[in-house]
Scaffold this motif. Structure first.
Motif, PDB file in Angstrom:
ATOM      1  N   PRO A 160       5.753  17.325   1.294  1.00 23.21           N
ATOM      2  CA  PRO A 160       5.191  18.440   2.070  1.00 23.21           C
ATOM      3  C   PRO A 160       5.121  19.717   1.239  1.00 23.21           C
ATOM      4  CG  PRO A 160       6.769  17.206   3.393  1.00 23.21           C
ATOM      5  CD  PRO A 160       6.867  16.665   2.000  1.00 23.21           C
ATOM      6  N   ALA A 161       3.995  20.407   1.346  1.00 21.50           N
ATOM      7  CA  ALA A 161       3.778  21.604   0.536  1.00 21.50           C
ATOM      8  C   ALA A 161       4.852  22.656   0.786  1.00 21.50           C
ATOM      9  CB  ALA A 161       2.390  22.177   0.814  1.00 21.50           C
ATOM     10  N   ALA A 162       5.341  22.740   2.017  1.00 22.73           N
ATOM     11  CA  ALA A 162       6.361  23.734   2.339  1.00 22.73           C
ATOM     12  C   ALA A 162       7.639  23.504   1.542  1.00 22.73           C
ATOM     13  CB  ALA A 162       6.657  23.710   3.835  1.00 22.73           C
ATOM     14  N   LEU A 163       7.959  22.250   1.254  1.00 27.31           N
ATOM     15  CA  LEU A 163       9.144  21.950   0.451  1.00 27.31           C
ATOM     16  C   LEU A 163       8.854  22.124  -1.032  1.00 27.31           C
ATOM     17  CD1 LEU A 163      10.583  18.855   2.352  1.00 27.31           C
ATOM     18  CD2 LEU A 163      11.017  21.297   2.713  1.00 27.31           C
ATOM     19  N   ALA A 164       7.626  21.856  -1.448  1.00 26.73           N
ATOM     20  CA  ALA A 164       7.245  22.142  -2.831  1.00 26.73           C
ATOM     21  C   ALA A 164       7.384  23.636  -3.114  1.00 26.73           C
ATOM     22  CB  ALA A 164       5.817  21.671  -3.093  1.00 26.73           C
ATOM     23  N   ASP A 165       7.082  24.460  -2.111  1.00 30.14           N
ATOM     24  CA  ASP A 165       7.216  25.911  -2.267  1.00 30.14           C
ATOM     25  C   ASP A 165       8.664  26.322  -2.508  1.00 30.14           C
ATOM     26  OD1 ASP A 165       4.503  26.178  -1.840  1.00 30.14           O
ATOM     27  OD2 ASP A 165       4.698  26.773   0.270  1.00 30.14           O
ATOM     28  N   GLN A 166       9.586  25.494  -2.102  1.00 32.84           N
ATOM     29  CA  GLN A 166      11.010  25.801  -2.276  1.00 32.84           C
ATOM     30  C   GLN A 166      11.610  25.092  -3.489  1.00 32.84           C
ATOM     31  OE1 GLN A 166      13.310  25.826   1.540  1.00 32.84           O
ATOM     32  NE2 GLN A 166      11.351  25.245   2.467  1.00 32.84           N
TER      33      GLN A 166
ATOM     34  N   THR B 180       0.867  -1.184   0.000  1.00 35.00           N
ATOM     35  CA  THR B 180       0.000   0.000   0.000  1.00 35.00           C
ATOM     36  C   THR B 180       0.900   1.229   0.000  1.00 35.00           C
ATOM     37  OG1 THR B 180      -0.086   0.233   2.411  1.00 35.00           O
ATOM     38  CG2 THR B 180      -1.767  -1.178   1.395  1.00 35.00           C
ATOM     39  N   SER B 181       0.299   2.414   0.011  1.00 38.86           N
ATOM     40  CA  SER B 181       1.068   3.628   0.260  1.00 38.86           C
ATOM     41  C   SER B 181       0.282   4.541   1.192  1.00 38.86           C
ATOM     42  CB  SER B 181       1.404   4.358  -1.033  1.00 38.86           C
ATOM     43  OG  SER B 181       0.407   5.288  -1.404  1.00 38.86           O
ATOM     44  N   ALA B 182       1.032   5.380   1.923  1.00 37.50           N
ATOM     45  CA  ALA B 182       0.464   6.170   3.009  1.00 37.50           C
ATOM     46  C   ALA B 182      -0.689   7.057   2.557  1.00 37.50           C
ATOM     47  CB  ALA B 182       1.566   7.012   3.658  1.00 37.50           C
ATOM     48  N   TYR B 183      -0.431   7.953   1.605  1.00 38.17           N
ATOM     49  CA  TYR B 183      -1.452   8.932   1.232  1.00 38.17           C
ATOM     50  C   TYR B 183      -2.674   8.254   0.625  1.00 38.17           C
ATOM     51  CZ  TYR B 183      -3.418  13.338  -0.459  1.00 38.17           C
ATOM     52  OH  TYR B 183      -4.235  14.419  -0.676  1.00 38.17           O
ATOM     53  N   GLN B 184      -2.489   7.111   0.010  1.00 38.35           N
ATOM     54  CA  GLN B 184      -3.593   6.435  -0.662  1.00 38.35           C
ATOM     55  C   GLN B 184      -4.564   5.764   0.295  1.00 38.35           C
ATOM     56  OE1 GLN B 184      -0.735   4.536  -3.725  1.00 38.35           O
ATOM     57  NE2 GLN B 184      -2.670   4.668  -4.829  1.00 38.35           N
ATOM     58  N   ILE B 185      -4.125   5.483   1.532  1.00 32.62           N
ATOM     59  CA  ILE B 185      -5.009   4.732   2.430  1.00 32.62           C
ATOM     60  C   ILE B 185      -5.178   5.348   3.821  1.00 32.62           C
ATOM     61  CG2 ILE B 185      -4.507   2.537   1.266  1.00 32.62           C
ATOM     62  CD1 ILE B 185      -2.854   1.786   3.812  1.00 32.62           C
ATOM     63  N   GLU B 186      -4.206   6.123   4.313  1.00 29.71           N
ATOM     64  CA  GLU B 186      -4.205   6.453   5.738  1.00 29.71           C
ATOM     65  C   GLU B 186      -5.329   7.397   6.166  1.00 29.71           C
ATOM     66  OE1 GLU B 186       0.603   6.036   6.664  1.00 29.71           O
ATOM     67  OE2 GLU B 186      -0.371   8.005   6.676  1.00 29.71           O
ATOM     68  N   GLY B 187      -5.588   8.409   5.365  1.00 28.04           N
ATOM     69  CA  GLY B 187      -6.458   9.507   5.775  1.00 28.04           C
ATOM     70  C   GLY B 187      -5.590  10.655   6.242  1.00 28.04           C
ATOM     71  N   HIS B 188      -5.260  11.551   5.324  1.00 21.57           N
ATOM     72  CA  HIS B 188      -4.213  12.532   5.608  1.00 21.57           C
ATOM     73  C   HIS B 188      -4.672  13.633   6.564  1.00 21.57           C
ATOM     74  CE1 HIS B 188      -0.169  13.804   4.687  1.00 21.57           C
ATOM     75  NE2 HIS B 188      -0.589  15.059   4.617  1.00 21.57           N
ATOM     76  N   ARG B 189      -5.966  13.751   6.779  1.00 22.54           N
ATOM     77  CA  ARG B 189      -6.440  14.807   7.693  1.00 22.54           C
ATOM     78  C   ARG B 189      -6.286  14.424   9.158  1.00 22.54           C
ATOM     79  NH1 ARG B 189     -12.093  14.018   9.218  1.00 22.54           N
ATOM     80  NH2 ARG B 189     -12.964  12.169   8.206  1.00 22.54           N
ATOM     81  N   PHE B 190      -5.858  13.211   9.418  1.00 25.22           N
ATOM     82  CA  PHE B 190      -5.732  12.742  10.792  1.00 25.22           C
ATOM     83  C   PHE B 190      -4.293  12.870  11.295  1.00 25.22           C
ATOM     84  CE2 PHE B 190      -8.996   9.827   8.829  1.00 25.22           C
ATOM     85  CZ  PHE B 190     -10.093  10.485   9.351  1.00 25.22           C
TER      86      PHE B 190
ATOM     87  N   PRO C 197       3.910  17.727  -9.000  1.00 19.89           N
ATOM     88  CA  PRO C 197       3.318  19.068  -9.008  1.00 19.89           C
ATOM     89  C   PRO C 197       2.635  19.474 -10.309  1.00 19.89           C
ATOM     90  CG  PRO C 197       5.665  19.232  -9.388  1.00 19.89           C
ATOM     91  CD  PRO C 197       5.390  17.776  -9.145  1.00 19.89           C
ATOM     92  N   GLY C 198       2.505  18.559 -11.256  1.00 18.08           N
ATOM     93  CA  GLY C 198       1.746  18.854 -12.463  1.00 18.08           C
ATOM     94  C   GLY C 198       2.451  19.752 -13.457  1.00 18.08           C
ATOM     95  N   LEU C 199       3.780  19.636 -13.552  1.00 17.85           N
ATOM     96  CA  LEU C 199       4.544  20.462 -14.481  1.00 17.85           C
ATOM     97  C   LEU C 199       4.705  19.781 -15.832  1.00 17.85           C
ATOM     98  CD1 LEU C 199       7.403  21.772 -12.157  1.00 17.85           C
ATOM     99  CD2 LEU C 199       5.201  22.832 -12.670  1.00 17.85           C
ATOM    100  N   ARG C 200       4.936  20.589 -16.852  1.00 23.09           N
ATOM    101  CA  ARG C 200       5.289  20.093 -18.183  1.00 23.09           C
ATOM    102  C   ARG C 200       6.503  20.909 -18.635  1.00 23.09           C
ATOM    103  NH1 ARG C 200       2.179  17.098 -21.250  1.00 23.09           N
ATOM    104  NH2 ARG C 200       2.640  18.286 -23.132  1.00 23.09           N
ATOM    105  N   ASP C 201       7.658  20.527 -18.104  1.00 21.80           N
ATOM    106  CA  ASP C 201       8.852  21.349 -18.235  1.00 21.80           C
ATOM    107  C   ASP C 201      10.066  20.425 -18.304  1.00 21.80           C
ATOM    108  OD1 ASP C 201      11.251  22.803 -17.256  1.00 21.80           O
ATOM    109  OD2 ASP C 201       9.870  24.479 -16.997  1.00 21.80           O
ATOM    110  N   ILE C 202      10.776  20.434 -19.407  1.00 24.10           N
ATOM    111  CA  ILE C 202      11.876  19.485 -19.593  1.00 24.10           C
ATOM    112  C   ILE C 202      13.037  19.762 -18.633  1.00 24.10           C
ATOM    113  CG2 ILE C 202      13.047  20.804 -21.416  1.00 24.10           C
ATOM    114  CD1 ILE C 202      13.588  18.064 -22.786  1.00 24.10           C
ATOM    115  N   ARG C 203      13.271  21.036 -18.318  1.00 23.58           N
ATOM    116  CA  ARG C 203      14.358  21.357 -17.387  1.00 23.58           C
ATOM    117  C   ARG C 203      14.018  20.869 -15.976  1.00 23.58           C
ATOM    118  NH1 ARG C 203      18.762  24.358 -17.956  1.00 23.58           N
ATOM    119  NH2 ARG C 203      19.721  25.446 -16.172  1.00 23.58           N
TER     120      ARG C 203
ATOM    121  N   HIS D  45       1.893  18.550  -1.677  1.00 21.91           N
ATOM    122  CA  HIS D  45       1.649  19.045  -3.031  1.00 21.91           C
ATOM    123  C   HIS D  45       0.524  18.271  -3.720  1.00 21.91           C
ATOM    124  CE1 HIS D  45       4.932  16.348  -5.200  1.00 21.91           C
ATOM    125  NE2 HIS D  45       4.087  15.638  -4.493  1.00 21.91           N
ATOM    126  N   TRP D  46       0.187  17.083  -3.197  1.00 24.03           N
ATOM    127  CA  TRP D  46      -0.964  16.369  -3.746  1.00 24.03           C
ATOM    128  C   TRP D  46      -2.278  17.049  -3.360  1.00 24.03           C
ATOM    129  CZ3 TRP D  46      -2.839  13.524  -7.330  1.00 24.03           C
ATOM    130  CH2 TRP D  46      -1.961  12.788  -8.115  1.00 24.03           C
TER     131      TRP D  46
END
Length: 441
Positions: free
Chosen positions: A127-133, A20-30, A184-190, A37-38
């Motif tokens: 984590p969104a905070a790291l996606a921001d960086q 399994t994987s964490a985000y797919q089953i655990e319930g991330h609001r708990f 993060p849904g990018l379409r960027d070769i770099r 970023h998902w």
């Protein structure tokens, strides 16, 4: 419907598990988990079916004992689970006691039931905070990931049977930064080139961090798709070889050959970070095993346009609900190929294999004969590889539970156990019962 194959057809000590994987089953609001970023990807219109997310999912966070009981009752030997970076460190850097306590309880629950804990540190919920960086585009992520590794494995690493840093680097890099299908849904070769390199650098950094904690039985888990030319033309063969290059050989080459394929460097090379060649000492830090995630093949044809200048075309074979062709020969091919060309005697595990189907509860039961047939065919491919000398040591079915299937929301059911999305009731499917019989000792 039952399996022809059983535990007795495989070598003594062969491990059968479910994944399994964490985000797919655990319930991330708990449990104090932070935004990922998902979450933001799913909130963006058009990215995910019905904008669904993993806030509740299967509520494994509260129901893990029930799920572990089902694993034990199913005669599985091991449970391959993942840890959520944003649960352990909501801002990506600061430990969350509730998150660490949850994984303590989860691992102890496995051990109490005689199940081997197989941990994957990262399965896509940055984590969104790291996606921001900059997320995976930022070279600093290797060190951030090392800190996360030391934090979570400093807590549970003494009790896990095996561990791997990152699930499916191709999905983290190409699928998410070039095709834009995942966060993060990018379409960027770099961005793609840097993410694909940094995910391997983070892998090696995490392996070194776990070694420093005294951990053993550490591996890498990559996903593979068999690339076949759409016809016999030289152009189609070159297109399939390029697909194979950036999907399969890029990651194997980095991990085991300290090099990337030349045909992939033609496109990604100008965009790789400065000094990337100097990172292979870390990337190729020795591992103890390789995990292969395999589901399907793709037929590849040349196409107009810029690099990579190819396209996928539909194939003639039966397909799963994902529209993926069912091609067990590809599993056999990857097992023999990775053994002969890359790992050369290192233990290999099938860390994911399974299919999605349109499963329904009827009369308290779930009939899924297509899944049984799918697994039976892939068991046969695995046994053929074993007979040819491949050191295959285990097989993990994807997935234990129906779950959040990322951009496809809750529509695609991969589980051996059906989950009702209103009540969260678990109903073992016919495939679960068939495996329960096949795995009996």
């Amino acid at each position: 419907m039952t399996f022809t194959h059983s535990r007795g057809d495989f070598p003594n000590g062969f491990i059968f598990g479910a994944a399994t994987s964490a985000y797919q089953i655990e319930g991330h609001r708990f449990g104090g988990a932070g935004p990922t970023h998902w979450d933001t990807f799913a909130q963006t219109p058009g990215n995910v079916i019905r904008a669904e997310n993993g806030a509740t999912a299967c509520d494994h966070y509260h129901r893990y004992n029930e799920d572990l009981d089902l694993l034990k009752a199913g005669n599985f030997d091991a449970y391959r689970f993942s840890t959520s970076w944003a649960r352990v460190m909501p801002d990506g850097r600061t430990p969350n006691p509730d998150g660490l306590d949850f994984y303590d309880r989860l691992v102890d629950g496995m051990l109490e039931r005689g199940l081997q804990p197989w941990a994957t540190l990262y399965h896509w919920e940055l984590p969104a905070a790291l996606a921001d960086q900059g997320g995976w585009r930022n070279r600093d992520i290797a060190n951030w990931f090392g800190e996360f590794t030391r934090t979570i494995m400093g807590r549970i690493g003494d009790r896990v049977h095996a561990a791997a840093p990152i699930n499916e680097p191709w999905c983290v890099g190409w699928l998410s930064h070039f095709l834009g299908h995942h966060a993060p849904g990018l379409r960027d070769i770099r961005a793609t080139a840097r993410a694909m390199h940094h995910v391997l650098l983070a892998h090696g950094t995490a392996i070194q961090a776990m070694r420093s904690l005294g951990m053993t039985n550490l591996g890498a888990v990559c996903n593979f798709e068999w690339a076949a030319p759409a016809d016999d033309s030289a152009e189609a063969r070159a297109a399939a070889d390029l697909y194979d290059g950036y999907y399969n050989r890029f990651f194997l080459g980095g991990l085991f050959h300290r090099a990337y394929p030349e045909n992939v460097l033609e496109g990604l090379g100008p965009h790789l970070p400065e000094g990337w060649q100097d990172d292979f000492d870390t990337i190729a830090t020795p591992v103890d095993w390789l995990g292969i995630n395999y589901y399907t093949r793709k037929l590849i044809a040349p196409d107009e346009g810029p690099w990579p200048a190819h396209r996928e075309i539909g194939g003639p074979l039966p397909k799963t609900l994902m529209e993926w062709e069912i091609y067990p020969d590809g599993l056999h091919g990857f097992l023999t190929r990775t053994h002969s060309e890359y790992t050369r005697g290192l233990p290999i595990y099938i860390t994911e294999n399974g299919m999605a189907s349109a499963d329904r509860v009827a009369g308290g039961e779930v009939a899924d004969p297509d899944r049984i047939a799918y697994l039976e065919a892939h068991f046969s491919a695995a046994l053929r590889a074993l007979s040819e000398g491949v050191p295959l040591k285990g097989y993990f079915v994807w997935s234990l539970l129906d779950n959040y299937e990322w951009a496809l929301g809750y529509e695609k059911r991969f589980g051996l156990i059906h989950v009702d999305w209103d009540s969260l009731q678990r109903t073992p499917k016919a495939s679960y019962h068939a495996l329960q019989s096949a795995f009996a000792r």
